[in-house]
Scaffold this motif. Structure first.
Motif, PDB file in Angstrom:
ATOM      1  N   GLU A   9      36.672  63.454 116.766  1.00 19.83           N
ATOM      2  CA  GLU A   9      35.647  64.270 116.386  1.00 19.83           C
ATOM      3  C   GLU A   9      35.784  65.368 115.466  1.00 19.83           C
ATOM      4  O   GLU A   9      34.907  66.414 115.409  1.00 19.83           O
ATOM      5  CB  GLU A   9      34.721  64.521 117.592  1.00 19.83           C
ATOM      6  CG  GLU A   9      34.155  63.060 118.106  1.00 19.83           C
ATOM      7  CD  GLU A   9      33.268  62.358 117.149  1.00 19.83           C
ATOM      8  OE1 GLU A   9      32.564  62.952 116.359  1.00 19.83           O
ATOM      9  OE2 GLU A   9      33.358  61.158 117.342  1.00 19.83           O
ATOM     10  N   CYS A  10      37.074  65.552 115.024  1.00 18.61           N
ATOM     11  CA  CYS A  10      37.561  67.044 114.492  1.00 18.61           C
ATOM     12  C   CYS A  10      36.747  66.878 112.853  1.00 18.61           C
ATOM     13  O   CYS A  10      37.047  65.630 112.117  1.00 18.61           O
ATOM     14  CB  CYS A  10      38.701  66.966 114.225  1.00 18.61           C
ATOM     15  SG  CYS A  10      39.828  67.276 115.826  1.00 18.61           S
ATOM     16  N   THR A  11      36.108  67.708 112.700  1.00 15.54           N
ATOM     17  CA  THR A  11      35.544  67.791 111.209  1.00 15.54           C
ATOM     18  C   THR A  11      36.362  68.622 110.308  1.00 15.54           C
ATOM     19  O   THR A  11      36.874  69.868 110.396  1.00 15.54           O
ATOM     20  CB  THR A  11      34.153  68.356 111.178  1.00 15.54           C
ATOM     21  OG1 THR A  11      34.482  69.772 111.906  1.00 15.54           O
ATOM     22  CG2 THR A  11      33.169  67.759 112.065  1.00 15.54           C
ATOM     23  N   TRP A  12      37.064  67.841 108.891  1.00 16.55           N
ATOM     24  CA  TRP A  12      37.926  68.672 108.126  1.00 16.55           C
ATOM     25  C   TRP A  12      37.852  67.889 106.554  1.00 16.55           C
ATOM     26  O   TRP A  12      38.588  68.691 105.624  1.00 16.55           O
ATOM     27  CB  TRP A  12      39.337  68.212 108.640  1.00 16.55           C
ATOM     28  CG  TRP A  12      39.638  67.021 108.974  1.00 16.55           C
ATOM     29  CD1 TRP A  12      39.158  66.499 110.214  1.00 16.55           C
ATOM     30  CD2 TRP A  12      40.575  66.117 108.154  1.00 16.55           C
ATOM     31  NE1 TRP A  12      39.810  65.176 110.162  1.00 16.55           N
ATOM     32  CE2 TRP A  12      40.655  65.118 109.168  1.00 16.55           C
ATOM     33  CE3 TRP A  12      41.296  66.184 107.176  1.00 16.55           C
ATOM     34  CZ2 TRP A  12      41.241  63.754 108.649  1.00 16.55           C
ATOM     35  CZ3 TRP A  12      42.265  65.099 106.719  1.00 16.55           C
ATOM     36  CH2 TRP A  12      41.922  63.942 107.569  1.00 16.55           C
ATOM     37  N   LEU A  13      36.788  67.233 106.625  1.00 15.34           N
ATOM     38  CA  LEU A  13      36.503  66.724 105.141  1.00 15.34           C
ATOM     39  C   LEU A  13      35.066  67.305 104.375  1.00 15.34           C
ATOM     40  O   LEU A  13      34.206  67.300 105.237  1.00 15.34           O
ATOM     41  CB  LEU A  13      36.782  65.250 105.173  1.00 15.34           C
ATOM     42  CG  LEU A  13      38.174  64.692 105.567  1.00 15.34           C
ATOM     43  CD1 LEU A  13      38.137  64.170 106.816  1.00 15.34           C
ATOM     44  CD2 LEU A  13      38.568  63.572 104.506  1.00 15.34           C
ATOM     45  N   SER A  14      35.450  67.343 103.246  1.00 15.14           N
ATOM     46  CA  SER A  14      33.693  67.675 102.364  1.00 15.14           C
ATOM     47  C   SER A  14      33.565  66.254 101.822  1.00 15.14           C
ATOM     48  O   SER A  14      34.471  65.290 101.489  1.00 15.14           O
ATOM     49  CB  SER A  14      34.165  68.775 101.355  1.00 15.14           C
ATOM     50  OG  SER A  14      34.614  69.894 101.912  1.00 15.14           O
ATOM     51  N   PHE A  15      32.096  66.240 101.711  1.00 12.28           N
ATOM     52  CA  PHE A  15      31.721  65.012 101.024  1.00 12.28           C
ATOM     53  C   PHE A  15      30.288  65.474 100.314  1.00 12.28           C
ATOM     54  O   PHE A  15      29.315  66.362 100.664  1.00 12.28           O
ATOM     55  CB  PHE A  15      31.212  64.086 102.269  1.00 12.28           C
ATOM     56  CG  PHE A  15      31.020  62.562 101.863  1.00 12.28           C
ATOM     57  CD1 PHE A  15      32.001  61.719 101.769  1.00 12.28           C
ATOM     58  CD2 PHE A  15      29.825  62.255 101.107  1.00 12.28           C
ATOM     59  CE1 PHE A  15      32.042  60.471 101.551  1.00 12.28           C
ATOM     60  CE2 PHE A  15      29.512  61.082 100.839  1.00 12.28           C
ATOM     61  CZ  PHE A  15      30.588  59.894 100.902  1.00 12.28           C
ATOM     62  N   TRP A  16      30.073  64.586  99.166  1.00 13.53           N
ATOM     63  CA  TRP A  16      29.239  64.857  98.129  1.00 13.53           C
ATOM     64  C   TRP A  16      28.578  63.403  97.726  1.00 13.53           C
ATOM     65  O   TRP A  16      29.128  62.734  97.428  1.00 13.53           O
ATOM     66  CB  TRP A  16      29.643  65.800  96.973  1.00 13.53           C
ATOM     67  CG  TRP A  16      29.894  67.012  97.351  1.00 13.53           C
ATOM     68  CD1 TRP A  16      30.893  67.663  97.861  1.00 13.53           C
ATOM     69  CD2 TRP A  16      28.966  68.159  97.076  1.00 13.53           C
ATOM     70  NE1 TRP A  16      30.905  69.026  97.889  1.00 13.53           N
ATOM     71  CE2 TRP A  16      29.495  69.369  97.420  1.00 13.53           C
ATOM     72  CE3 TRP A  16      27.703  68.390  96.743  1.00 13.53           C
ATOM     73  CZ2 TRP A  16      28.738  70.693  97.534  1.00 13.53           C
ATOM     74  CZ3 TRP A  16      26.909  69.549  96.500  1.00 13.53           C
ATOM     75  CH2 TRP A  16      27.807  70.698  97.050  1.00 13.53           C
ATOM     76  N   PHE A  17      27.281  63.552  97.667  1.00 11.63           N
ATOM     77  CA  PHE A  17      26.335  62.425  96.900  1.00 11.63           C
ATOM     78  C   PHE A  17      25.877  62.918  95.639  1.00 11.63           C
ATOM     79  O   PHE A  17      25.612  64.142  95.578  1.00 11.63           O
ATOM     80  CB  PHE A  17      25.390  61.890  97.877  1.00 11.63           C
ATOM     81  CG  PHE A  17      25.654  61.582  99.119  1.00 11.63           C
ATOM     82  CD1 PHE A  17      25.758  60.052  99.265  1.00 11.63           C
ATOM     83  CD2 PHE A  17      25.977  62.257 100.345  1.00 11.63           C
ATOM     84  CE1 PHE A  17      26.006  59.604 100.521  1.00 11.63           C
ATOM     85  CE2 PHE A  17      25.980  61.546 101.484  1.00 11.63           C
ATOM     86  CZ  PHE A  17      26.401  60.511 101.714  1.00 11.63           C
ATOM     87  N   THR A  53      35.522  68.999 118.556  1.00 16.75           N
ATOM     88  CA  THR A  53      34.857  68.785 119.877  1.00 16.75           C
ATOM     89  C   THR A  53      35.457  67.951 120.675  1.00 16.75           C
ATOM     90  O   THR A  53      35.622  66.700 120.120  1.00 16.75           O
ATOM     91  CB  THR A  53      33.380  68.757 119.487  1.00 16.75           C
ATOM     92  OG1 THR A  53      33.129  67.514 118.782  1.00 16.75           O
ATOM     93  CG2 THR A  53      33.101  69.945 118.616  1.00 16.75           C
ATOM     94  N   GLY A  54      35.661  68.119 121.867  1.00 21.59           N
ATOM     95  CA  GLY A  54      36.060  66.756 122.760  1.00 21.59           C
ATOM     96  C   GLY A  54      37.616  66.990 122.711  1.00 21.59           C
ATOM     97  O   GLY A  54      38.317  67.819 122.277  1.00 21.59           O
ATOM     98  N   ASP A  55      38.030  65.880 123.473  1.00 25.18           N
ATOM     99  CA  ASP A  55      39.718  65.569 123.451  1.00 25.18           C
ATOM    100  C   ASP A  55      39.993  64.917 122.407  1.00 25.18           C
ATOM    101  O   ASP A  55      39.293  64.185 121.717  1.00 25.18           O
ATOM    102  CB  ASP A  55      40.057  64.981 124.736  1.00 25.18           C
ATOM    103  CG  ASP A  55      39.730  65.542 125.807  1.00 25.18           C
ATOM    104  OD1 ASP A  55      39.607  66.954 126.007  1.00 25.18           O
ATOM    105  OD2 ASP A  55      39.496  65.010 127.154  1.00 25.18           O
ATOM    106  N   THR A  56      41.214  65.250 121.880  1.00 24.33           N
ATOM    107  CA  THR A  56      41.763  64.624 120.799  1.00 24.33           C
ATOM    108  C   THR A  56      43.297  64.237 121.013  1.00 24.33           C
ATOM    109  O   THR A  56      43.982  64.632 121.711  1.00 24.33           O
ATOM    110  CB  THR A  56      42.017  65.643 119.662  1.00 24.33           C
ATOM    111  OG1 THR A  56      40.711  66.067 119.102  1.00 24.33           O
ATOM    112  CG2 THR A  56      42.572  65.027 118.184  1.00 24.33           C
ATOM    113  N   ALA A  57      43.359  62.590 120.717  1.00 25.48           N
ATOM    114  CA  ALA A  57      44.668  62.083 121.009  1.00 25.48           C
ATOM    115  C   ALA A  57      45.702  62.433 119.956  1.00 25.48           C
ATOM    116  O   ALA A  57      45.624  62.969 119.084  1.00 25.48           O
ATOM    117  CB  ALA A  57      44.127  60.575 120.774  1.00 25.48           C
ATOM    118  N   PRO A  58      46.898  62.467 120.607  1.00 27.83           N
ATOM    119  CA  PRO A  58      47.764  63.073 119.699  1.00 27.83           C
ATOM    120  C   PRO A  58      48.371  62.242 118.604  1.00 27.83           C
ATOM    121  O   PRO A  58      47.691  61.077 118.364  1.00 27.83           O
ATOM    122  CB  PRO A  58      49.339  63.070 120.835  1.00 27.83           C
ATOM    123  CG  PRO A  58      48.729  61.830 121.743  1.00 27.83           C
ATOM    124  CD  PRO A  58      47.318  61.890 122.035  1.00 27.83           C
TER     125      PRO A  58
END
Length: 433
Positions: A244-252, A230-235
């Motif tokens: 703000e790119c989402t690409w990791l999973s997380f667990w507690f 979402t939004g602009d991403t720097a190169p």
């Protein structure tokens, strides 16, 4: 008497082989179709880590922009950004925390007879192995210091280890991956939770290797899987890490299920802090899912799977109706036999028990045949893809259900024909002889 009637039922199968074979096959096909579908549904909907599934939680947080947002919209992605992952890992909440993403890495085997390969793996943190109770064949996972130093260490899956090193213990050796030397610190034994709930809730075989998340980031290894931005991403690589790119999973992992509210409060406070920094502006409720809730949220078992199961049982019902007709035909030609037995003093209850046990014998034969057909059907399904190979297998529970279902189905199908057989009037039958 049961044993006597049981052997009578076996002998009756040979009186009319064609009719008997048709009944057994009809019942077997119905049982095989329903059991094959039910087996896949059973595997897909099972708890992949039952002893602690209620203590493992994955968060869903919405970092999307306000533009285009309407209240009650679901987050664009169920994964997290690198920034949020790095903030959650050192948090003193729960017993363990781990982050991960899927990767592909080129491996150059030391053996000259093997070509270069590019297997699938995961970049994870050290708590991954203890959190998900991964069994080790050799060695162990890496240390906290390895995570901090982004050390080039690797844990191999059993299949890849056997392919590269045979049945020897490779711990301590170095493996060339993406042109760098990674030291092998452990080898996992067979470990195939179904589904792979910890990573996008997909079905598939065990990963071939695991490396530290920090090492993957240092080597700028891109992810293998989906990503939402979402939004602009720097190169560049750093642009992705800061985005703000989402690409990791997380667990507690919590010490007890009762700590869930504490974890929820932590997420809400974290979102409030990030909101002050200009993030998480949507005011979407932060959500927590334990393993089974997560599988339901990810729709691992969809409506199509449930519909297939209902259709299979509908087919079984149709087979039962046909079996009822065949049993009526089988029992009707034995009216004279029933008349003679009644005239000699046999009660309707005894006649009922005899014919019902004969129906059970047919059900048992149909169950054995149906089981063989079910194994064949599952083998054909497993050949379609690697994902289906994981779910298309039968366990002891389904074996028991197969026999119970087949015998029960035969008994239900035999109730009406057996009742009709008991209504034979001895005088009329004897007069007609």
């Amino acid at each position: 008497m049961f044993q006597y009637y049981f052997f009578l039922g076996i002998r009756s199968l040979r009186r009319n082989p064609a009719l008997t074979a048709l009944m057994v096959l009809t019942l077997a096909v119905g049982v095989a179709a329903s059991i094959s579908t039910l087996t896949i549904l059973h595997v897909m909907s099972g708890d992949p880590i039952p002893h602690k599934s209620s203590r493992l939680f994955t968060p869903v947080m919405d970092n999307g922009p306000l533009k285009g947002y309407t209240p009650n919209d679901k987050p664009n992605d169920t994964q997290l950004t690198y920034r949020d992952v790095m903030n959650h890992l050192p948090a003193q909440i729960g017993e363990r925390r781990t982050a991960m993403y899927g990767i592909l890495m080129a491996i150059e085997p030391a053996r000259k007879d093997l070509p270069a390969i590019e297997p699938e793996g995961s970049a994870v943190t050290k708590d991954f192995f203890a959190m998900f109770d991964t069994p080790f064949l050799y060695g162990q996972g890496w240390t906290d210091n390895d995570d901090k130093k982004a050390a080039d260490v690797v844990v191999l899956g059993k299949k890849l280890a056997e392919k590269l090193y045979g049945n020897t213990n490779p711990v301590g050796q170095y493996l060339t991956m993406i042109g760098h030397q990674f030291q092998i610190v452990g080898v996992l034994n067979t470990w195939e939770p179904s589904p792979r709930f910890y990573r996008n809730a997909t079905f598939g075989t065990q990963e071939d290797f695991f490396i530290p998340l920090a090492s993957a980031i240092r080597h700028e290894i891109t992810h293998a899987g989906g990503m939402g931005c979402t939004g602009d991403t720097a190169p560049g690589w750093q642009g992705r890490l800061d985005s703000e790119c989402t690409w990791l999973s997380f667990w507690f992992e919590l010490k007890s299920e009762g700590q869930r509210q504490e974890l929820q409060s932590y997420l809400d406070n974290y979102a409030a802090e990030q909101r002050k920094l200009g993030r998480f502006m949507r005011q979407t409720k932060n959500k927590l899912f334990n393993v089974m809730e997560w599988l339901d949220e990810a729709k691992v078992v969809g409506n199509d799977n449930r519909l297939s199961a209902w259709l299979a049982f509908g087919f079984l019902l149709l087979c039962l109706v046909n079996t009822v007709g065949l049993l009526l035909a089988k029992f009707s030609v034995r009216a004279s036999e029933v008349g003679v037995r009644r005239a000699l003093g046999a009660s309707r209850k005894e006649i009922f028990n005899q014919f019902l046990i004969e129906s059970s014998v047919i059900g048992l034969a149909g169950g054995v045949t149906g089981l063989l057909l079910a194994f064949g059907a599952l083998a054909l399904i497993a050949m379609q893809s690697k994902q289906l190979t994981v779910v298309a297998h039968m366990d002891w529970q389904m074996l028991a259900i197969t026999f119970v279902m087949s015998v029960t189905a035969a008994i239900l199908a035999g109730l009406f024909p057996t009742w009709r057989a008991c209504q034979v009037t001895p005088a009329i039958q004897l007069k007609s002889q």
